[in-house]
Scaffold this active site. Sequence first.
Site, PDB file in Angstrom:
ATOM      1  N   GLN A  69       0.170 -11.261   4.091  1.00  0.00           N
ATOM      2  CA  GLN A  69      -0.827 -11.493   3.686  1.00  0.00           C
ATOM      3  C   GLN A  69      -1.428 -11.826   2.163  1.00  0.00           C
ATOM      4  O   GLN A  69      -2.517 -11.419   2.114  1.00  0.00           O
ATOM      5  CB  GLN A  69      -0.366  -9.838   2.962  1.00  0.00           C
ATOM      6  CG  GLN A  69       0.594  -9.480   1.758  1.00  0.00           C
ATOM      7  CD  GLN A  69       0.574  -8.436   1.220  1.00  0.00           C
ATOM      8  OE1 GLN A  69       1.324  -7.820   1.865  1.00  0.00           O
ATOM      9  NE2 GLN A  69       0.363  -8.514   0.164  1.00  0.00           N
TER      10      GLN A  69
ATOM     11  N   MET B 215       5.972  -7.139  -3.385  1.00  0.00           N
ATOM     12  CA  MET B 215       6.584  -8.086  -3.949  1.00  0.00           C
ATOM     13  C   MET B 215       7.024  -8.722  -4.770  1.00  0.00           C
ATOM     14  O   MET B 215       7.412  -9.828  -5.016  1.00  0.00           O
ATOM     15  CB  MET B 215       5.251  -8.529  -3.263  1.00  0.00           C
ATOM     16  CG  MET B 215       4.636  -7.822  -2.221  1.00  0.00           C
ATOM     17  SD  MET B 215       3.633  -9.459  -1.270  1.00  0.00           S
ATOM     18  CE  MET B 215       2.491  -9.722  -3.297  1.00  0.00           C
TER      19      MET B 215
ATOM     20  N   HIS C 170       4.896  -0.970 -11.493  1.00  0.00           N
ATOM     21  CA  HIS C 170       6.153  -1.085 -10.553  1.00  0.00           C
ATOM     22  C   HIS C 170       7.459   0.121 -11.063  1.00  0.00           C
ATOM     23  O   HIS C 170       7.757   1.098 -10.342  1.00  0.00           O
ATOM     24  CB  HIS C 170       7.373  -2.218 -10.480  1.00  0.00           C
ATOM     25  CG  HIS C 170       6.269  -2.861  -9.206  1.00  0.00           C
ATOM     26  ND1 HIS C 170       6.244  -4.119 -10.384  1.00  0.00           N
ATOM     27  CD2 HIS C 170       5.593  -3.393  -8.399  1.00  0.00           C
ATOM     28  CE1 HIS C 170       5.135  -5.057  -9.018  1.00  0.00           C
ATOM     29  NE2 HIS C 170       4.911  -4.500  -8.756  1.00  0.00           N
TER      30      HIS C 170
ATOM     31  N   ALA D 211       8.074  -9.182  -8.507  1.00  0.00           N
ATOM     32  CA  ALA D 211       8.111  -9.492  -9.731  1.00  0.00           C
ATOM     33  C   ALA D 211       7.897  -8.884 -10.774  1.00  0.00           C
ATOM     34  O   ALA D 211       6.460  -8.171 -11.151  1.00  0.00           O
ATOM     35  CB  ALA D 211       6.580 -10.808  -9.801  1.00  0.00           C
TER      36      ALA D 211
ATOM     37  N   ASP E 242      -4.099  -1.135  -6.729  1.00  0.00           N
ATOM     38  CA  ASP E 242      -4.905  -1.476  -5.436  1.00  0.00           C
ATOM     39  C   ASP E 242      -5.656  -0.183  -4.389  1.00  0.00           C
ATOM     40  O   ASP E 242      -4.456  -0.094  -3.270  1.00  0.00           O
ATOM     41  CB  ASP E 242      -3.607  -2.103  -4.368  1.00  0.00           C
ATOM     42  CG  ASP E 242      -2.936  -3.879  -5.296  1.00  0.00           C
ATOM     43  OD1 ASP E 242      -3.879  -4.840  -5.172  1.00  0.00           O
ATOM     44  OD2 ASP E 242      -2.139  -3.257  -5.461  1.00  0.00           O
TER      45      ASP E 242
ATOM     46  N   GLN F 163      -6.113  -1.047  -0.202  1.00  0.00           N
ATOM     47  CA  GLN F 163      -5.079  -0.819   0.182  1.00  0.00           C
ATOM     48  C   GLN F 163      -3.965   0.659   0.254  1.00  0.00           C
ATOM     49  O   GLN F 163      -3.893   0.448   1.377  1.00  0.00           O
ATOM     50  CB  GLN F 163      -3.927  -1.744  -0.970  1.00  0.00           C
ATOM     51  CG  GLN F 163      -1.832  -1.523  -0.184  1.00  0.00           C
ATOM     52  CD  GLN F 163      -1.515  -2.676  -0.910  1.00  0.00           C
ATOM     53  OE1 GLN F 163      -1.610  -3.940  -1.104  1.00  0.00           O
ATOM     54  NE2 GLN F 163      -0.750  -1.914  -2.013  1.00  0.00           N
TER      55      GLN F 163
ATOM     56  N   GLY G 163       0.813   1.998  -5.977  1.00  0.00           N
ATOM     57  CA  GLY G 163      -0.136   2.234  -7.033  1.00  0.00           C
ATOM     58  C   GLY G 163      -1.654   2.525  -6.373  1.00  0.00           C
ATOM     59  O   GLY G 163      -1.764   1.601  -5.721  1.00  0.00           O
ATOM     60  N   GLU G 164      -2.528   2.326  -7.571  1.00  0.00           N
ATOM     61  CA  GLU G 164      -3.565   3.392  -7.574  1.00  0.00           C
ATOM     62  C   GLU G 164      -4.314   1.824  -8.148  1.00  0.00           C
ATOM     63  O   GLU G 164      -5.308   1.312  -7.470  1.00  0.00           O
ATOM     64  CB  GLU G 164      -4.459   4.158  -8.153  1.00  0.00           C
ATOM     65  CG  GLU G 164      -3.518   5.771  -7.828  1.00  0.00           C
ATOM     66  CD  GLU G 164      -4.029   6.597  -8.022  1.00  0.00           C
ATOM     67  OE1 GLU G 164      -5.099   6.523  -9.752  1.00  0.00           O
ATOM     68  OE2 GLU G 164      -3.987   8.299  -7.696  1.00  0.00           O
TER      69      GLU G 164
HETATM   70  O1  PAF Z   1       0.965  -4.163  -3.144  1.00  0.00           O
HETATM   71  C1  PAF Z   1       1.277  -4.871  -2.435  1.00  0.00           C
HETATM   72  O2  PAF Z   1       2.614  -5.159  -4.013  1.00  0.00           O
HETATM   73  C2  PAF Z   1       1.962  -5.099  -1.945  1.00  0.00           C
HETATM   74  O3  PAF Z   1       0.607  -5.767  -0.411  1.00  0.00           O
HETATM   75  C3  PAF Z   1       2.904  -4.097  -1.164  1.00  0.00           C
HETATM   76  C4  PAF Z   1       2.139  -2.877  -0.435  1.00  0.00           C
HETATM   77  C5  PAF Z   1       4.303  -4.271  -0.699  1.00  0.00           C
HETATM   78  C6  PAF Z   1       3.367  -5.434   0.828  1.00  0.00           C
HETATM   79  O4  PAF Z   1       3.670  -6.225   0.662  1.00  0.00           O
END
Ligand code: PAF
Length: 284
Positions: free
Chosen positions: A61, A30, A37, A32, A150, A153, A147-148
């Site tokens: 989300q 997303m 990242h 930033a 999250d 997710q 990334g772990e």
């Molecule tokens: O982890 C994130 O940055 C977001 O949840 C993702 C996986 C890009 C989905 O919008």
Amino acid sequence: MQTINRLEDLRKCVAALKNGGKTLALVPTMGALHEGHLTLVREAKARAGAVAVSIFVNPRQFGANEDLDAYPRQLAADAAMLEAEGADLLWAPTSDQMYPDGYATNISVSGVSEGACGAARPGHFDGVATVVCKLFNQVTPDMALFGEKDWQQLAVIRRMARDLDLTRPHVDAIIGVPTVREADGLALSSRNRYLSEEDRRRAAALPKAMKQAIAAIEGGAEVAPTLHTLEGALIDAGFASVDYADLRDAETLAELYAPGERPARLLVAARIGGTRLIDNMGVG
Ligand code: PAF
């Protein structure tokens, strides 16, 4: 690196990369961007011939009272970082492209999405699953990296990809990359920039208290009182509240009341100075 905003251009660019015989890795973000990242991008480069990064602040989300409007947006700076890392393609669609008028489809993954962040943020994982499914269909990557940090997710995305036959040739095409941490242990997050200097200092209590709880559980302490102590330690350190502190099965995310044979994970979400921080660590 090509920056692309329109789906038809994306398809042409992906076709050109694939016709050139390159495997393609996708790093969905997303924006930033931070070192966490960039670690995903480096890992993607090590595994694939070409790397696509998506930047899309996905409104679906975020809950009604969450930080969608305040979420940091810095596309030019992000693009410069990705260029320096040698990414091949930046997919930065507009909201209208992702969700045009009349958009009506939602993907909901039961089980792994329930409890923890799923309970604290109703609808959040539907939004994540829906946008990630769209990104997979748009970019058609050979692999995708997440990334772990999250953890839930990642479990939701893995479940969705298996259930909807989204990955090829096998499910390992969804790759989890270990959390990148600051020197004091705080997990990197785009939301850390919301923290005041004082709260940033206090936030280090989160990984510290988690490590102490894990050591206690691994040493045979009972789970429920140990998690209670963890919550108390966070409040004492200046956190305003704890959304949850759970021991869960690392894959199914089922709540555990004692460690068992299967890998377990400690997941915590807590609020400090208006910012919600999440973290997770392996147990056992
Ligand atoms: O982890 C994130 O940055 C977001 O949840 C993702 C996986 C890009 C989905 O919008």
